[in-house]
Enzyme design. Structure first.
Site, PDB file in Angstrom:
ATOM      1  N   HIS B  70       3.114 -10.956  -9.237  1.00  0.00           N
ATOM      2  CA  HIS B  70       2.330  -9.875  -9.854  1.00  0.00           C
ATOM      3  C   HIS B  70       1.654  -9.039  -8.767  1.00  0.00           C
ATOM      4  O   HIS B  70       1.764  -7.813  -8.749  1.00  0.00           O
ATOM      5  CB  HIS B  70       1.292 -10.457 -10.819  1.00  0.00           C
ATOM      6  CG  HIS B  70       0.248  -9.464 -11.246  1.00  0.00           C
ATOM      7  ND1 HIS B  70       0.525  -8.404 -12.076  1.00  0.00           N
ATOM      8  CD2 HIS B  70      -1.071  -9.362 -10.956  1.00  0.00           C
ATOM      9  CE1 HIS B  70      -0.578  -7.696 -12.278  1.00  0.00           C
ATOM     10  NE2 HIS B  70      -1.564  -8.255 -11.603  1.00  0.00           N
ATOM     11  N   ASP B  99      10.832  21.805   2.170  1.00  0.00           N
ATOM     12  CA  ASP B  99      11.192  20.412   1.894  1.00  0.00           C
ATOM     13  C   ASP B  99      10.392  19.545   2.849  1.00  0.00           C
ATOM     14  O   ASP B  99       9.559  20.036   3.607  1.00  0.00           O
ATOM     15  CB  ASP B  99      12.714  20.187   2.102  1.00  0.00           C
ATOM     16  CG  ASP B  99      13.211  18.990   1.279  1.00  0.00           C
ATOM     17  OD1 ASP B  99      12.585  17.916   1.369  1.00  0.00           O
ATOM     18  OD2 ASP B  99      14.208  19.145   0.551  1.00  0.00           O
ATOM     19  N   TRP B 135      -0.494 -13.319  -3.199  1.00  0.00           N
ATOM     20  CA  TRP B 135       0.015 -12.134  -2.487  1.00  0.00           C
ATOM     21  C   TRP B 135      -0.543 -12.071  -1.080  1.00  0.00           C
ATOM     22  O   TRP B 135      -0.022 -11.364  -0.226  1.00  0.00           O
ATOM     23  CB  TRP B 135      -0.263 -10.844  -3.263  1.00  0.00           C
ATOM     24  CG  TRP B 135      -1.585 -10.222  -2.977  1.00  0.00           C
ATOM     25  CD1 TRP B 135      -2.784 -10.538  -3.548  1.00  0.00           C
ATOM     26  CD2 TRP B 135      -1.870  -9.165  -2.038  1.00  0.00           C
ATOM     27  NE1 TRP B 135      -3.778  -9.764  -3.008  1.00  0.00           N
ATOM     28  CE2 TRP B 135      -3.249  -8.911  -2.084  1.00  0.00           C
ATOM     29  CE3 TRP B 135      -1.090  -8.417  -1.157  1.00  0.00           C
ATOM     30  CZ2 TRP B 135      -3.878  -7.946  -1.295  1.00  0.00           C
ATOM     31  CZ3 TRP B 135      -1.725  -7.449  -0.365  1.00  0.00           C
ATOM     32  CH2 TRP B 135      -3.102  -7.238  -0.447  1.00  0.00           C
ATOM     33  N   SER B 163      10.345   0.931   5.119  1.00  0.00           N
ATOM     34  CA  SER B 163      10.340   2.063   4.197  1.00  0.00           C
ATOM     35  C   SER B 163       9.017   2.822   4.268  1.00  0.00           C
ATOM     36  O   SER B 163       8.991   4.046   4.363  1.00  0.00           O
ATOM     37  CB  SER B 163      10.598   1.551   2.775  1.00  0.00           C
ATOM     38  OG  SER B 163      10.202   2.508   1.840  1.00  0.00           O
ATOM     39  N   SER B 164       7.906   2.070   4.255  1.00  0.00           N
ATOM     40  CA  SER B 164       6.591   2.724   4.286  1.00  0.00           C
ATOM     41  C   SER B 164       6.379   3.477   5.588  1.00  0.00           C
ATOM     42  O   SER B 164       5.832   4.584   5.591  1.00  0.00           O
ATOM     43  CB  SER B 164       5.477   1.683   4.178  1.00  0.00           C
ATOM     44  OG  SER B 164       5.422   1.180   2.897  1.00  0.00           O
ATOM     45  N   HIS B 247      -7.022  -4.850   4.851  1.00  0.00           N
ATOM     46  CA  HIS B 247      -8.120  -3.978   4.448  1.00  0.00           C
ATOM     47  C   HIS B 247      -7.753  -2.509   4.515  1.00  0.00           C
ATOM     48  O   HIS B 247      -7.939  -1.796   3.530  1.00  0.00           O
ATOM     49  CB  HIS B 247      -9.459  -4.298   5.101  1.00  0.00           C
ATOM     50  CG  HIS B 247     -10.528  -3.698   4.239  1.00  0.00           C
ATOM     51  ND1 HIS B 247     -10.921  -4.281   3.065  1.00  0.00           N
ATOM     52  CD2 HIS B 247     -11.135  -2.498   4.278  1.00  0.00           C
ATOM     53  CE1 HIS B 247     -11.754  -3.472   2.445  1.00  0.00           C
ATOM     54  NE2 HIS B 247     -11.913  -2.391   3.156  1.00  0.00           N
ATOM     55  N   GLU B 249      -4.950  -1.457   4.078  1.00  0.00           N
ATOM     56  CA  GLU B 249      -4.018  -1.342   2.952  1.00  0.00           C
ATOM     57  C   GLU B 249      -4.731  -0.913   1.663  1.00  0.00           C
ATOM     58  O   GLU B 249      -4.222  -0.089   0.919  1.00  0.00           O
ATOM     59  CB  GLU B 249      -3.298  -2.684   2.758  1.00  0.00           C
ATOM     60  CG  GLU B 249      -2.539  -2.834   1.442  1.00  0.00           C
ATOM     61  CD  GLU B 249      -1.308  -1.942   1.342  1.00  0.00           C
ATOM     62  OE1 GLU B 249      -0.834  -1.455   2.377  1.00  0.00           O
ATOM     63  OE2 GLU B 249      -0.838  -1.734   0.212  1.00  0.00           O
ATOM     64  N   TYR B 251      -7.283   0.895   1.375  1.00  0.00           N
ATOM     65  CA  TYR B 251      -7.610   2.326   1.465  1.00  0.00           C
ATOM     66  C   TYR B 251      -6.347   3.167   1.413  1.00  0.00           C
ATOM     67  O   TYR B 251      -6.367   4.303   0.953  1.00  0.00           O
ATOM     68  CB  TYR B 251      -8.467   2.612   2.701  1.00  0.00           C
ATOM     69  CG  TYR B 251      -9.822   1.993   2.508  1.00  0.00           C
ATOM     70  CD1 TYR B 251     -10.748   2.623   1.678  1.00  0.00           C
ATOM     71  CD2 TYR B 251     -10.148   0.764   3.041  1.00  0.00           C
ATOM     72  CE1 TYR B 251     -11.967   2.040   1.418  1.00  0.00           C
ATOM     73  CE2 TYR B 251     -11.368   0.176   2.783  1.00  0.00           C
ATOM     74  CZ  TYR B 251     -12.272   0.814   1.972  1.00  0.00           C
ATOM     75  OH  TYR B 251     -13.464   0.223   1.707  1.00  0.00           O
ATOM     76  N   SER B 262      -9.544  14.767  -6.581  1.00  0.00           N
ATOM     77  CA  SER B 262     -10.143  15.966  -5.987  1.00  0.00           C
ATOM     78  C   SER B 262      -9.370  17.229  -6.336  1.00  0.00           C
ATOM     79  O   SER B 262      -9.883  18.332  -6.165  1.00  0.00           O
ATOM     80  CB  SER B 262     -10.205  15.836  -4.455  1.00  0.00           C
ATOM     81  OG  SER B 262     -10.923  14.690  -4.104  1.00  0.00           O
ATOM     82  N   HIS B 296     -14.516  -9.314   6.201  1.00  0.00           N
ATOM     83  CA  HIS B 296     -15.346  -9.554   5.014  1.00  0.00           C
ATOM     84  C   HIS B 296     -14.545 -10.243   3.907  1.00  0.00           C
ATOM     85  O   HIS B 296     -15.122 -10.696   2.935  1.00  0.00           O
ATOM     86  CB  HIS B 296     -16.013  -8.260   4.498  1.00  0.00           C
ATOM     87  CG  HIS B 296     -15.082  -7.233   3.946  1.00  0.00           C
ATOM     88  ND1 HIS B 296     -15.287  -5.892   4.087  1.00  0.00           N
ATOM     89  CD2 HIS B 296     -13.941  -7.348   3.250  1.00  0.00           C
ATOM     90  CE1 HIS B 296     -14.311  -5.228   3.507  1.00  0.00           C
ATOM     91  NE2 HIS B 296     -13.475  -6.095   2.981  1.00  0.00           N
ATOM     92  N   HIS B 297     -13.225 -10.336   4.094  1.00  0.00           N
ATOM     93  CA  HIS B 297     -12.424 -11.138   3.163  1.00  0.00           C
ATOM     94  C   HIS B 297     -12.482 -12.611   3.533  1.00  0.00           C
ATOM     95  O   HIS B 297     -11.877 -13.443   2.878  1.00  0.00           O
ATOM     96  CB  HIS B 297     -10.962 -10.680   3.191  1.00  0.00           C
ATOM     97  CG  HIS B 297     -10.776  -9.263   2.743  1.00  0.00           C
ATOM     98  ND1 HIS B 297     -10.586  -8.920   1.430  1.00  0.00           N
ATOM     99  CD2 HIS B 297     -10.776  -8.093   3.431  1.00  0.00           C
ATOM    100  CE1 HIS B 297     -10.464  -7.605   1.331  1.00  0.00           C
ATOM    101  NE2 HIS B 297     -10.577  -7.077   2.524  1.00  0.00           N
ATOM    102  N   THR B 322     -18.199   6.673   0.749  1.00  0.00           N
ATOM    103  CA  THR B 322     -17.684   6.564  -0.612  1.00  0.00           C
ATOM    104  C   THR B 322     -18.665   7.206  -1.584  1.00  0.00           C
ATOM    105  O   THR B 322     -18.272   7.910  -2.514  1.00  0.00           O
ATOM    106  CB  THR B 322     -17.439   5.088  -0.982  1.00  0.00           C
ATOM    107  OG1 THR B 322     -16.744   4.473   0.096  1.00  0.00           O
ATOM    108  CG2 THR B 322     -16.622   4.964  -2.241  1.00  0.00           C
ATOM    109  N   LYS B 325     -18.369  10.921  -1.627  1.00  0.00           N
ATOM    110  CA  LYS B 325     -17.255  11.399  -2.449  1.00  0.00           C
ATOM    111  C   LYS B 325     -17.651  11.463  -3.917  1.00  0.00           C
ATOM    112  O   LYS B 325     -17.418  12.464  -4.596  1.00  0.00           O
ATOM    113  CB  LYS B 325     -16.041  10.491  -2.269  1.00  0.00           C
ATOM    114  CG  LYS B 325     -15.353  10.754  -0.953  1.00  0.00           C
ATOM    115  CD  LYS B 325     -14.080   9.974  -0.832  1.00  0.00           C
ATOM    116  CE  LYS B 325     -13.147  10.624   0.150  1.00  0.00           C
ATOM    117  NZ  LYS B 325     -12.549  11.862  -0.316  1.00  0.00           N
ATOM    118  N   ARG B 444     -10.490 -18.079  -8.908  1.00  0.00           N
ATOM    119  CA  ARG B 444      -9.293 -17.312  -9.234  1.00  0.00           C
ATOM    120  C   ARG B 444      -8.061 -18.190  -8.994  1.00  0.00           C
ATOM    121  O   ARG B 444      -8.149 -19.260  -8.411  1.00  0.00           O
ATOM    122  CB  ARG B 444      -9.222 -16.041  -8.388  1.00  0.00           C
ATOM    123  CG  ARG B 444      -9.063 -16.308  -6.910  1.00  0.00           C
ATOM    124  CD  ARG B 444      -9.289 -15.064  -6.082  1.00  0.00           C
ATOM    125  NE  ARG B 444      -8.125 -14.197  -6.092  1.00  0.00           N
ATOM    126  CZ  ARG B 444      -7.827 -13.335  -5.104  1.00  0.00           C
ATOM    127  NH1 ARG B 444      -8.604 -13.223  -4.045  1.00  0.00           N
ATOM    128  NH2 ARG B 444      -6.752 -12.575  -5.172  1.00  0.00           N
TER     129      ARG B 444
END
Lengths: 370, 526
Positions: B70, B99, B135, B163-164, B247, B249, B251, B262, B296-297, B322, B325, B444
């Protein structure tokens, strides 16, 4: 659709009428727990106040500045002053949060001057507790889930402490600074007791420190909180806090029992005794992977297994030393001679294996450290 | 040069050979929606098992495969490719380019994705089952103790990393080199800005992820011990490397979502974006800070207290840009002339729920409090507020907003609004109670739970089924629009929409801006 909706309403109703639905963090029983709880509430309320203020502005705008009410759009689109204000003000609020957070964190990290050291080792899927003693006479035992498979698979009603009950809890004295040295044997686990506000990862090859001082007697329950494989959800932590006197008595009793067991290991036991104890050991240590009826699961089937029905020394080696690279662990670290002998006997005779082999504790001496 | 007016090639092979940014954008979007449904199906299995305490439908080992797939499918298969698809469609049209800068690479970066996910999904049918280590695939659970299918997982991660990276290089090259005359950096639409910054983040961190999985591969097959303490390695090293990728990732996922909102909020407020320059600086600050907050994770791994303090302070700082924004978006709405078509509803939903997720993020940044939150459902609630109500709501808003431009047909507004309200309510019924069970102590990634968590879990599951079902309505609405929606021919589909993409005919022709437009007005000016 209607049924789902009424289901949601029912769930909502049930949730808010039933008293046992805890919606907030528990302040716990320790000083640190109370500090963390206050910090949590402080930050939550700051967020609530900011949130209400910000969204009040937004919802007012949604109400008052709508096109359908004929509101004409202004065209303003910048203001350096405002931008500076809403950069600086949040920054100051953050400093206000950082101060109490820092002092609580320093308290959590103050591991010095512990009066009792307990080594906690995470295994797939149980905790081992070892009381470190200067005399070298360490008390050590495993703490296994006791919730029966029948409750988990819904054939029996679930008990009050479903999934949060163990055969032997960690026993610690009240009003004593207890230091936990936390490590793991296989994968990473995490030892958590919410009411003591202690959570530390148990990492193979590392020893982490944490501590607690529990002011009141009681039973405190928690769980492993780092995904550690298939039965991650089935390795609870149970802590009994007892008075220091009671703790002394408990320690003495544990030492006595350990001696009695080592004497038992020198005796010859009857087949019935071995089978009875073997069944109990099988259910706590083997059944989760190999199936309650030896039918297999994560592990291979025991019923009709060529290993179990074949050469005893090979069977014994696998049980005692495990199989590298698989979930099969080395049980010599977890079971004593009597338990090993019993479970080998049980596996060789239960589930229709009927080899008739009887394994005595003396046969496995030297294989076990337990 | 040949015929300038030619359209797409005929037949199905058009999609295989295409180098057209619009075709490739469409491929990305449909692929990501298929992955969204697959990942959603896994989520439904999870929520069905958690409907009641006890094991009912699946075994614990399979449950772990579901949570793992998932997460992987949603992050790498649904959310990331969907924003790449959006970038493909919109960036050339927003900066006045004909293009993407590297069209053949563009084709390749899409077409390696489906095999990668096919391989990942095929692990479900392998002996030992699919990856079951979450994950975040922490070693040694993902190395020494992993099922054999982990090797396929590693190869899949490598491919989608490639790819990314190709996709990002393409975006950077396009934005830097192909802007129309007069389109200076500070006139670019916010969506282009956020994607430019995101692309740099991707180029910086995808190789780190590739490094992590390569080290796993070495540990598993070639006898190294990067992450095995027994061989002198370090399991915590894995977490540092993973989160140094992980991290930024998050963002990478949320910045393009900021860009979309926006664009949409000013359009339906009929008023330019407030504080454009500060939005650009805030985005850049968030991107910079994302590189120095990874641990922080990992507050509970036993870092030295100085490390904990550094990562706590740095993480708290993210609240500042943040916040800027959020304040800017609300100031954009303030004294505008607001209307509430479906894209605006999803954007406001984003604004409210993302901010809620931001607040819980701030709570999680407080290290001592995190000892109680870490790895509980409180964290699950937090990141679904930012990932689903953040990224997915914003993506949904984007589809409703630009779909009429793309296909020249209008979606059903009433069905769009129903979709919004069912999603909004279903989402909150699913994830709001998860804050409660998390705070009350539910870890979890567990397939079964203690009885005191039962009521809220049932509620959560009911909400998840509602939210899941609402996505089928979305699918129907999109297909119905493409097949038989009411035709629109206004260049500006929305009266408040601003930007170059609204100056080309509707539906957008196969080739746009073969002659570069001349840009004189700043972005979003009315």
């Amino acid at each position: 659709m209607g049924r789902i909706f009424s289901g949601v309403l029912l769930a909502l109703f049930a949730s808010f009428t039933a008293a046992q639905n805890q919606v907030n963090m528990s302040p716990g029983v320790t000083e640190i727990g109370a500090d963390i709880f206050e910090l949590h509430m402080l930050i939550m309320w700051i967020c609530v106040v900011i949130g209400v203020a910000v969204f009040a502005v937004m919802f007012y705008s949604i109400y008052a500045h709508r096109k359908s009410r004929g509101h004409e759009a202004s065209q303003f689109h910048e203001s350096t002053k405002v931008e500076i204000a809403w950069t600086v003000v949040p920054f100051l609020i953050l400093i206000g949060m950082a101060v109490p957070a820092t002092s609580t964190l320093l308290e959590v990290y103050d591991n010095d001057e512990a009066e009792l050291d307990v080594l906690i080792t995470g295994h797939q899927w149980k905790w081992k507790y070892e009381y470190l003693d200067e005399t070298g006479e360490n008390i050590s035992f495993f703490s296994n889930l006791t919730t029966p498979q029948e409750e988990i698979y819904n054939t029996e009603a679930k008990g009050d402490h479903y999934l949060l009950e163990v055969d032997e809890p960690l026993v610690i004295p009240t009003n004593t600074k207890v230091r936990f040295l936390i490590t793991a044997n296989d994968v990473i686990h995490s030892w958590w007791v919410p009411e003591l506000a202690v959570k530390r990862d148990a990492i193979p090859g590392f020893i982490n420190e944490a501590w607690t001082r529990v002011p009141q007697e009681g039973i405190y329950r928690g769980q492993c909180t780092e995904l550690c494989g298939a039965y991650h959800g089935f390795m609870p932590v149970v802590v009994h806090a007892v008075s220091p006197e009671e703790f002394q008595a408990w320690q003495a009793a544990k030492r006595g029992a350990a001696q009695a067991e080592s004497q038992l290991a020198m005796q010859t036991l009857s087949a019935d005794e071995l089978m009875a104890q073997g069944k109990a050991v099988y259910e706590t240590s083997c059944g989760a992977c190999h199936g309650a009826q030896g039918e297999g699961g994560i592990g291979n089937a025991i019923a009709g297994s060529s290993v179990v029905m074949g050469d005893l020394s090979q069977h014994m080696a696998i049980v005692a030393k495990g199989v590298a690279g698989t979930a099969m662990q080395a049980f010599d670290a977890q079971l004593n001679e009597v338990e090993l002998a019993a479970v080998l006997t049980y596996q060789r005779n239960a589930f229709g294996n009927n080899t008739g082999d009887i394994v005595q504790p003396g046969d496995v001496t030297g294989m076990s450290n337990g | 040069m040949g015929d300038h007016q030619h359209g797409p090639a005929k037949g199905m092979l058009r999609w295989l050979y295409t180098t057209n940014h619009k075709d490739i954008g469409t491929l990305y979007l449909w692929f990501s929606f298929a992955m969204f449904l697959l990942g959603g199906f896994f989520a439904m299995v999870i929520r069905a098992e958690l409907f009641q305490p006890g094991m009912q439908l699946v075994e614990p080992a399979f449950f772990n495969q579901m949570t793992t797939l998932h997460g992987l499918v949603m992050v790498f298969g649904a959310i990331m490719p969907s924003f790449v698809g959006l970038a493909n469609w919109l960036i050339p049209m927003m900066i006045g380019a004909p293009d993407m800068a590297l069209p053949r690479m563009n084709n390749w970066s899409f077409w390696i994705l489906p095999p990668a996910f096919l391989m990942l999904a095929s692990t479900l049918f392998m002996e030992g089952g699919a990856p079951a280590f979450g994950w975040t695939f922490y070693a040694p659970l993902s190395t020494t103790y992993a099922p054999p299918s982990v090797t396929f997982f590693i190869f899949a991660i490598h491919i989608l990393g490639v790819s990314s990276i190709m996709g990002s290089i393409n975006i950077i090259a396009t934005v830097m080199n192909m802007r129309a005359p007069g389109m200076t950096y500070m006139k670019m639409p916010m969506f282009v800005w956020t994607w430019l910054i995101t692309a740099f983040l991707l180029v910086a961190v995808m190789p780190v992820l590739a490094g992590a999985v390569t080290m796993m591969l070495m540990d598993i097959h070639f006898g190294t011990s990067f992450f095995s303490a027994a061989g002198g390695g370090d399991p915590v090293l894995f977490q540092h490397i993973f989160w140094f990728f992980g991290h930024p990732e998050v963002y990478i996922i949320i910045l393009p979502a900021f860009g979309v909102v926006s664009q949409i909020i000013p359009a339906f407020s009929r008023k330019p974006l407030f504080g454009y320059a500060s939005m650009v600086y805030a985005t850049a600050s968030i991107a910079f800070l994302s590189f120095v907050v990874w641990a922080h994770h990992m507050y509970t791994v036993g870092m030295p207290v100085a490390g904990e303090l550094f990562f706590m302070y740095a993480t708290m700082l993210i609240a500042v840009p943040t916040g800027v924004k959020v304040f800017n978006w609300i100031s954009t709405m303030w004294r505008g002339s607001l209307s509430f078509e479906t894209p605006m509803l999803f954007s406001i939903g984003f604004l409210v729920l993302f901010t809620l997720g931001g607040f819980t993020g701030l709570m999680l940044s407080i290290a001592p409090a995190d000892f109680q939150y870490h790895d509980t459902y409180f964290v699950v609630a937090h990141f679904h507020y930012v990932m689903v109500a953040g990224a997915v709501f914003s993506m949904t808003a984007a589809i409703y907003y630009w779909l009429p431009k793309w296909c020249g047909r209008m979606y059903s507004e009433s069905m769009g609004k129903i979709h919004f309200w069912i999603s909004f309510i279903g989402f909150n019924i699913t994830f709001f109670p998860q804050h409660f069970v998390g705070l009350a102590g539910m870890p979890r990634r567990i397939p079964d739970y203690a009885l005191q968590f039962a009521d809220f879990n049932m509620m959560s599951s009911i909400g998840a089924f509602i939210y899941g079902a609402s996505q089928l309505l979305f699918l129907y609405n999109v297909i119905a629009t493409i097949v038989s929606g009411e035709r629109v021919s206004d260049e500006k589909v929305w009266d408040g929409a601003e930007g170059l993409e609204w100056t080309v005919p509707t539906p957008a022709p196969y080739h746009t801006f073969e002659e570069p437009p001349l840009v004189s007005k700043p972005a979003g000016t009315f």
